[in-house]
Design a protein around this motif. Structure first.
Motif, PDB file in Angstrom:
ATOM      1  N   THR A  87      -9.042 -25.440  93.354  1.00  0.00           N
ATOM      2  CA  THR A  87      -7.996 -26.060  92.539  1.00  0.00           C
ATOM      3  C   THR A  87      -7.564 -27.398  93.115  1.00  0.00           C
ATOM      4  O   THR A  87      -7.697 -27.647  94.305  1.00  0.00           O
ATOM      5  N   SER A 146      -4.755 -28.437  91.083  1.00  0.00           N
ATOM      6  CA  SER A 146      -3.549 -28.361  90.269  1.00  0.00           C
ATOM      7  C   SER A 146      -2.321 -28.136  91.141  1.00  0.00           C
ATOM      8  O   SER A 146      -2.307 -27.215  91.966  1.00  0.00           O
ATOM      9  N   ARG A 176       0.450 -26.780  90.324  1.00  0.00           N
ATOM     10  CA  ARG A 176       0.985 -25.438  90.069  1.00  0.00           C
ATOM     11  C   ARG A 176       0.185 -24.372  90.821  1.00  0.00           C
ATOM     12  O   ARG A 176       0.759 -23.436  91.390  1.00  0.00           O
ATOM     13  N   MET A 177      -1.128 -24.510  90.816  1.00  0.00           N
ATOM     14  CA  MET A 177      -1.948 -23.536  91.536  1.00  0.00           C
ATOM     15  C   MET A 177      -1.816 -23.699  93.045  1.00  0.00           C
ATOM     16  O   MET A 177      -1.888 -22.722  93.795  1.00  0.00           O
ATOM     17  N   GLU A 185      -3.426 -24.901  80.988  1.00  0.00           N
ATOM     18  CA  GLU A 185      -2.263 -25.579  81.554  1.00  0.00           C
ATOM     19  C   GLU A 185      -2.559 -26.223  82.896  1.00  0.00           C
ATOM     20  O   GLU A 185      -1.655 -26.735  83.556  1.00  0.00           O
ATOM     21  N   ARG A 186      -3.806 -26.193  83.313  1.00  0.00           N
ATOM     22  CA  ARG A 186      -4.208 -26.902  84.535  1.00  0.00           C
ATOM     23  C   ARG A 186      -5.587 -27.535  84.308  1.00  0.00           C
ATOM     24  O   ARG A 186      -6.552 -27.259  85.016  1.00  0.00           O
ATOM     25  N   GLU A 240      -6.685 -30.360  84.923  1.00  0.00           N
ATOM     26  CA  GLU A 240      -7.222 -31.174  86.011  1.00  0.00           C
ATOM     27  C   GLU A 240      -8.184 -30.381  86.882  1.00  0.00           C
ATOM     28  O   GLU A 240      -8.975 -30.958  87.631  1.00  0.00           O
ATOM     29  N   ASP A 241      -8.124 -29.033  86.795  1.00  0.00           N
ATOM     30  CA  ASP A 241      -9.030 -28.192  87.574  1.00  0.00           C
ATOM     31  C   ASP A 241     -10.397 -28.014  86.910  1.00  0.00           C
ATOM     32  O   ASP A 241     -11.345 -27.552  87.566  1.00  0.00           O
TER      33      ASP A 241
END
Length: 457
Positions: A142, A144, A146-147, A313-314, A316-317
Motif C-alpha cells: 500500500t 494509501s 488510510r491503509m 476508496e484507495r 492510489e494503491d
C-alpha cells in the motif's frame, strides 16, 4: 542487494541536484545527477539505474516526457516526479500513466526516502531496511494513507496479546492484515490457523473449533483436537465471525473468558494459550442491536478494531498492487511479462472493483495467463475486467444471507404478515422469528393483507 541502489536524479537546477545527491549518499544510495531529460536517457543507456527522481518542469524534455521515454525503453524502472508547480490534475495524470509517486517542492526528505524505498520494493530491489519493512508488512502492499494508518495500528497492537476485530468488505485483505499482526507479535513462531466460520456447516463448526472425543456423535470414530488446540501458542483467525450461530457464540465466549475449552462429548476442560483475531464483512453493531450477535462476545473480540477501506476508496494503491500481483503471477506461470502499459493502468484505476483486492489479483492473473507480450496491453485488462466473474459469485455466507432473507419474505407473503403462522412454518418460536426479521430489516406491516387484532406488530 549487495550493491547500493543506483538512483538517477534529473533537475535543471544544479544546486538542487547537489543537495539531492548529498541526501541520497547519506541514506546509503549511489546517486548520479543529470541536468536535462535528454542527458538522463543517455546516462541510462550507458549505465542502468534502480530508480529515477526527476523534476516536472524543465527546458526541453519535461518530467512526464522523460517518464514516457523511460517507460518505453525500461518499463519496470520506477520514476518519482517532483515539482514546484504541482496540481491535483498533474498528480492524477502522472499516477494513471504509471508514475510511482508525484511530490511537490520543497520536498520532505523523509517522505521522499520512504517513497524511494517503496519504489525499490515494488521493483524487487530491496535495501536491508526495505526488506525488513516488507517483512513486517507480510504481503500488505500500500501507499494509501488510510491503509498506512491501519497498518500502523496493527503493528502497535501486535506487541500485545489483545484480541483484534478486522472489519472490511469481502476481498479487502482482512487475512493479510491478520497475518501481519501475528507475524509481528511474540507469537510469530507459533501457528497461524485460519478458519472461515461462514463456510463450515453449523453442525460441524463446534467440532472443528473445540474438537470432539471418540463416539461423541455418529462418525466420530476417533478423538479430534480441534482448531483451538491446533493454534496453541499462536493465533486463531476466525474469519466471518458474524456468521457464527448464537449457541456457539456462548461457547466461544466461555473459552475466551476462562482460557479453557471442552471438546464435544468431553467432560474435562483443556487449557488453551491462543490469541484470537476475528474478521467480518457484516455490520456487527447492527447485529448486536437485533440480537443476532452477543454484545458480551463482541466486546471480548473487539478489544482493538481495524477497519479496512475498500479498494475503490484507495485507488492510489491500484498501480502498486497491480505490479505486485504481476510479479507474483509471472513467477508462478513462468512468463516474461515486465509491466503493464499506461493505458492498462488507467483502465484498472478507473474500474469499479466490487470484488476489491481479490478481484484485482484475479484480473492480473488472467492477463498474465493470456499475455504474449512483455507489456500487458489495455485490451487484455479490459477483457479480463469484463469476464471476471468473482463479483457476481457471492461467498457462501453471502449466499446464505440472501437465501434466508428471500425465505422470510416468501413466508410473510404466504401468511400475509401473520408472524405466529410464519414462525410455525419456519420451525422457530416467535421471539427467534422476530430476531430474524430484525436482522434482515423486514417490517411485518409491509406484508399485512388485512388487520389482525391478535397479531403483534
Amino acid at each position: 542487494m549487495s550493491e547500493r541502489p543506483r538512483i538517477l536524479v534529473v533537475d535543471d537546477d544544479p544546486s538542487l541536484c547537489r543537495l539531492m545527491e548529498m541526501r541520497l549518499e547519506a541514506s546509503g544510495y549511489a546517486p548520479t545527477t543529470c541536468e536535462s531529460g535528454e542527458r538522463a536517457l543517455a546516462e541510462l543507456e550507458r549505465q542502468p539505474a534502480d530508480a529515477v527522481i526527476t523534476d516536472l518542469r524543465m527546458e526541453g524534455m519535461d518530467g512526464l516526457a522523460l517518464f514516457d521515454a523511460v517507460r518505453e525503453r525500461w518499463p519496470a524502472l520506477p520514476v518519482i516526479i517532483l515539482t514546484a508547480h504541482g496540481s491535483i490534475q498533474d498528480a492524477v495524470e502522472a499516477t494513471r500513466r504509471g508514475v510511482h509517486e508525484f511530490l511537490t517542492k520543497p520536498f520532505d526528505p523523509p517522505e521522499l526516502l520512504e517513497q524511494l524505498e517503496k519504489a525499490l520494493t515494488a521493483r524487487g530491489g530491496q535495501t536491508s531496511d526495505t526488506a525488513r519493512e516488507a517483512g513486517r508488512r507480510h504481503g500488505l502492499v500500500t501507499r494509501s494513507p488510510r491503509m498506512e494508518e491501519v497498518l500502523e495500528r496493527a503493528l502497535l497492537v501486535a506487541d500485545s496479546d489483545a484480541n483484534v476485530l478486522i472489519q472490511g468488505a469481502s476481498g479487502s485483505g482482512k487475512e493479510i492484515v491478520a497475518r501481519a499482526v501475528h507475524g509481528n507479535s511474540p507469537r510469530s513462531q507459533g501457528p497461524f490457523i485460519p478458519v472461515n466460520c461462514g463456510a463450515i456447516p453449523e453442525t460441524l463448526l463446534e467440532s472443528e473449533l473445540f474438537g470432539h472425543v471418540r463416539g461423541a456423535f455418529t462418525g466420530a470414530d476417533r478423538d479430534r483436537a480441534g482448531l483451538f488446540r491446533d493454534a496453541d501458542g499462536g493465533t486463531l483467525f476466525l474469519d466471518e465471525i458474524g456468521d457464527m450461530p448464537l449457541q456457539l457464540q456462548v461457547k466461544l465466549l466461555r473459552a475466551l473468558q476462562e482460557q479453557v475449552i471442552r471438546p464435544v462429548g468431553g467432560r474435562d476442560p483443556i487449557p488453551i494459550n491462543v490469541r484470537v483475531i476475528s474478521a467480518t464483512h457484516r455490520d456487527l453493531e447492527a447485529a448486536r442491536a437485533d440480537g443476532s450477535f452477543r454484545e458480551d462476545l463482541y466486546f471480548r473480540l473487539a478489544v482493538v478494531t481495524l477497519a479496512l477501506p475498500p479498494l475503490a476508496e484507495r485507488r492510489e494503491d491500484i498501480p502498486l498492487l497491480a505490479r505486485h500481483f504481476l510479479a507474483e503471477a509471472t513467477r508462478r506461470h513462468g512468463r516474461q511479462v515486465e509491466d503493464l502499459s499506461p493505458e492498462a493502468i488507467e483502465a484498472l484505476v478507473q474500474a469499479e472493483w466490487p470484488g476489491n483486492v481479490r478481484q484485482l489479483q484475479n484480473v492480473i492473473e488472467q492477463c498474465v495467463a493470456l499475455s504474449t507480450n512483455e507489456i500487458l496491453p489495455e485490451r487484455l485488462v479490459r477483457q479480463a475486467l469484463n469476464q471476471d466473474q468473482e463479483p457476481s459469485i457471492p461467498t457462501l455466507a453471502e449466499a446464505r444471507e440472501a437465501f434466508e432473507r428471500d425465505y422470510l419474505i416468501r413466508l410473510l407473503k404466504l401468511t400475509e404478515g401473520n408472524v405466529s403462522q410464519a414462525a410455525r412454518l419456519a420451525g422457530r418460536n416467535r421471539t427467534e422469528f422476530y430476531r430474524l426479521l430484525g436482522r434482515h430489516h423486514l417490517q411485518v406491516a409491509d406484508f399485512k393483507g388485512g388487520t389482525d387484532p391478535n397479531e403483534d406488530n
